[in-house]
Design a protein around this motif. Structure first.
Motif, mmCIF file in Angstrom:
data_model
loop_
_atom_site.group_PDB
_atom_site.id
_atom_site.type_symbol
_atom_site.label_atom_id
_atom_site.label_comp_id
_atom_site.label_asym_id
_atom_site.label_seq_id
_atom_site.Cartn_x
_atom_site.Cartn_y
_atom_site.Cartn_z
ATOM 1 N N SER A 295 0.812 -1.220 0.000
ATOM 2 C CA SER A 295 0.000 0.000 0.000
ATOM 3 C C SER A 295 0.843 1.267 0.000
ATOM 4 C CB SER A 295 -0.949 0.003 1.197
ATOM 5 O OG SER A 295 -0.226 0.021 2.420
ATOM 6 N N SER A 299 -0.985 2.286 -3.094
ATOM 7 C CA SER A 299 -2.095 2.974 -2.429
ATOM 8 C C SER A 299 -3.239 1.987 -2.228
ATOM 9 C CB SER A 299 -2.592 4.194 -3.214
ATOM 10 O OG SER A 299 -3.853 4.627 -2.745
ATOM 11 N N SER A 300 -4.009 2.203 -1.192
ATOM 12 C CA SER A 300 -5.193 1.375 -0.964
ATOM 13 C C SER A 300 -6.442 2.014 -1.565
ATOM 14 C CB SER A 300 -5.400 1.136 0.531
ATOM 15 O OG SER A 300 -5.478 2.367 1.221
ATOM 16 N N ASP A 301 -6.275 3.134 -2.283
ATOM 17 C CA ASP A 301 -7.370 3.788 -3.000
ATOM 18 C C ASP A 301 -7.645 2.999 -4.273
ATOM 19 O OD1 ASP A 301 -8.984 5.396 -4.561
ATOM 20 O OD2 ASP A 301 -7.958 7.258 -4.065
ATOM 21 N N ARG A 302 -8.817 2.417 -4.361
ATOM 22 C CA ARG A 302 -9.117 1.527 -5.490
ATOM 23 C C ARG A 302 -9.729 2.246 -6.680
ATOM 24 N NH1 ARG A 302 -11.806 -3.886 -3.323
ATOM 25 N NH2 ARG A 302 -13.525 -2.502 -2.825
ATOM 26 N N PRO A 304 -11.323 6.549 -8.066
ATOM 27 C CA PRO A 304 -11.715 7.907 -7.689
ATOM 28 C C PRO A 304 -13.165 8.002 -7.251
ATOM 29 C CG PRO A 304 -11.506 7.709 -10.066
ATOM 30 C CD PRO A 304 -11.020 6.423 -9.490
ATOM 31 N N ASP A 308 -16.182 1.691 -7.200
ATOM 32 C CA ASP A 308 -15.851 0.329 -6.775
ATOM 33 C C ASP A 308 -16.172 -0.655 -7.902
ATOM 34 O OD1 ASP A 308 -14.789 -1.456 -4.961
ATOM 35 O OD2 ASP A 308 -16.705 -1.845 -3.973
ATOM 36 N N HIS A 358 -6.210 2.917 -9.833
ATOM 37 C CA HIS A 358 -6.230 4.380 -9.757
ATOM 38 C C HIS A 358 -4.789 4.882 -9.775
ATOM 39 C CE1 HIS A 358 -7.949 8.217 -7.629
ATOM 40 N NE2 HIS A 358 -7.598 8.434 -8.888
ATOM 41 N N PRO A 361 -2.997 8.367 -6.982
ATOM 42 C CA PRO A 361 -2.299 8.230 -5.699
ATOM 43 C C PRO A 361 -0.990 7.472 -5.801
ATOM 44 C CG PRO A 361 -4.258 6.835 -5.735
ATOM 45 C CD PRO A 361 -4.314 7.697 -6.946
#
Length: 390
Positions: A295, A299-302, A304, A308, A358, A361
């Motif tokens: 991460s 990044s754990s941002d999957r 914007p 999902d 994504h 990030p």
């Protein structure tokens, strides 16, 4: 929506495998031909529809890439935060829009002072009486006339005024009258398009955004307020939109790299994804190949705006196996990525390329890009605005 297990890799890099194999991992890699093609795509859309292109640099955080965008025809750039914008002012970018409602006078002071020193065309947004008052006070203190857009909420419900409310018209009138400020026009971001699911859904949101902005502008015209510019953003609604009538400016950001979210939405093809993470398999068990990108790299941002549409955190291709099926990066811990191998043998020490869900990030977490050209040549470009979140 999930990537097809038979998806094609973003770019078959057999001619450049040697360059990639020589990189220490984890490395954030840019495929330069794909990057340049994406920059040209954004420029072509803007030219075709007679739009000023002001790409959002939160995606790449790199003055080197911003200058490539300017060279391709962009009128300027868009930034979010003060310190982020200051990096690009110092780098000599001629025109910068800070598309964030600034209410801290110290931040506004730094921006105006730097822009005046460098001769930068600085534009800012507001969506409240408080924001307008602070901008006006600092502009007057520095004897500066500052162009300010009114931020309009077109459906994301994050920042911006509601175009259906009378109070929003009154706020525009207050901005028009504010000493030290010039009402630049209307600005919106239809980020909720990421939840649309299909190209048709994205186009519907783009049409709604346009209709809301033009309707609001017409009400302002009737009040005697000139709306000089109408600015829209978001990669999906710019790339897929087919009607920009009445709009003057576009601010896509992610288009420069694309990512698997754009692929899932039908905005891009996998081969257009210019940014990937090169990682090494460091361990293996009966379910996962463990790679050295967790991460703190991926990044754990999957996706914007809470999108999902994709499981996990990226799509994985084994280096040197361009025809092999894609795998999924399904779990992350801080320093480890979990690639669900499905019984496929990924040797310890082998390399994989990960296309992130994504991209934005990922760039912010790295300190440089490894840029690979068509012949396998490698350059390193610093990510000078990474971590600039104030």
């Amino acid at each position: 929506m999930n990537p097809s297990p038979n998806a094609t890799p973003a770019r078959t890099l057999t001619a450049r495998d040697g360059a990639l194999a020589g990189l220490e991992t984890p490395a954030v890699v840019i495929d330069r031909p794909a990057l340049e093609a994406n920059i040209a795509l954004g420029a072509a859309i803007a030219h075709r529809h007679k739009l000023a292109l002001r790409p959002h640099i939160k995606t790449h955080k790199s003055p080197v890439i911003a200058k490539l965008q300017i060279e391709a025809g962009a009128a300027g750039i868009t930034a979010s935060k003060t310190d982020e914008a200051l990096v690009f002012i110092e780098a000599g970018i001629p025109s910068i829009t800070v598309a964030y409602p600034l209410i801290d006078r110290a931040k506004i002071s730094r921006l105006i002072r730097a822009a005046k020193t460098k001769g930068t065309d600085l534009r800012i947004v507001a969506d409240s009486a408080e924001g307008i008052a602070v901008l006006s006070g600092e502009a007057r203190a520095q004897s500066h006339r500052l162009p300010v857009f009114l931020k309009v909420d077109v459906g994301l419900h994050r920042c911006g005024v509601d175009p259906a409310l009378r109070g929003s018209l009154d706020l525009a009138a207050a901005l028009e009258r504010a000493p030290g400020l010039r009402f630049a026009g209307l600005l919106a971001h239809a980020g909720h398009a990421y939840g649309a699911g299909t190209p048709e859904g994205v186009r519907k949101i783009a049409a709604e955004e346009r209709e809301l902005l033009l309707g609001f502008a017409e009400k302002l015209y009737q009040m005697g307020i000139e709306v000089r510019e109408i600015s829209v953003g978001s990669t999906p609604t710019v790339i897929l939109n087919d009607d920009f009538t009445g709009l003057t400016e576009a601010r896509p950001g992610n288009y420069v790299f694309m990512d698997m979210t754009q692929v899932a939405l039908g905005v891009a093809r996998p081969e257009q994804v210019a940014l990937s993470v090169l990682a090494t398999v460091v361990s293996r068990n009966d379910r996962y190949a463990i790679v050295d990108a967790g991460s703190k790299v991926m990044s754990s941002d999957r996706g914007p705006h809470g999108s999902d549409s994709l499981r996990g955190f990226g799509t994985v291709f084994a280096l040197g196996e361009p025809d092999a099926p894609a795998l999924g990066l399904t779990r992350l811990s801080e320093e480890h990525g979990f690639v669900e191998h499905g019984g496929r043998k990924l040797e310890i020490g082998s390399r994989v390329r990960i296309l992130p869900n994504h991209a934005c990030p990922v760039a912010n977490l790295a300190d440089r890009f490894a840029v690979i050209d068509a012949g396998g040549g490698t350059e390193y470009w610093p990510i000078e605005a990474r971590g600039c979140v104030r």
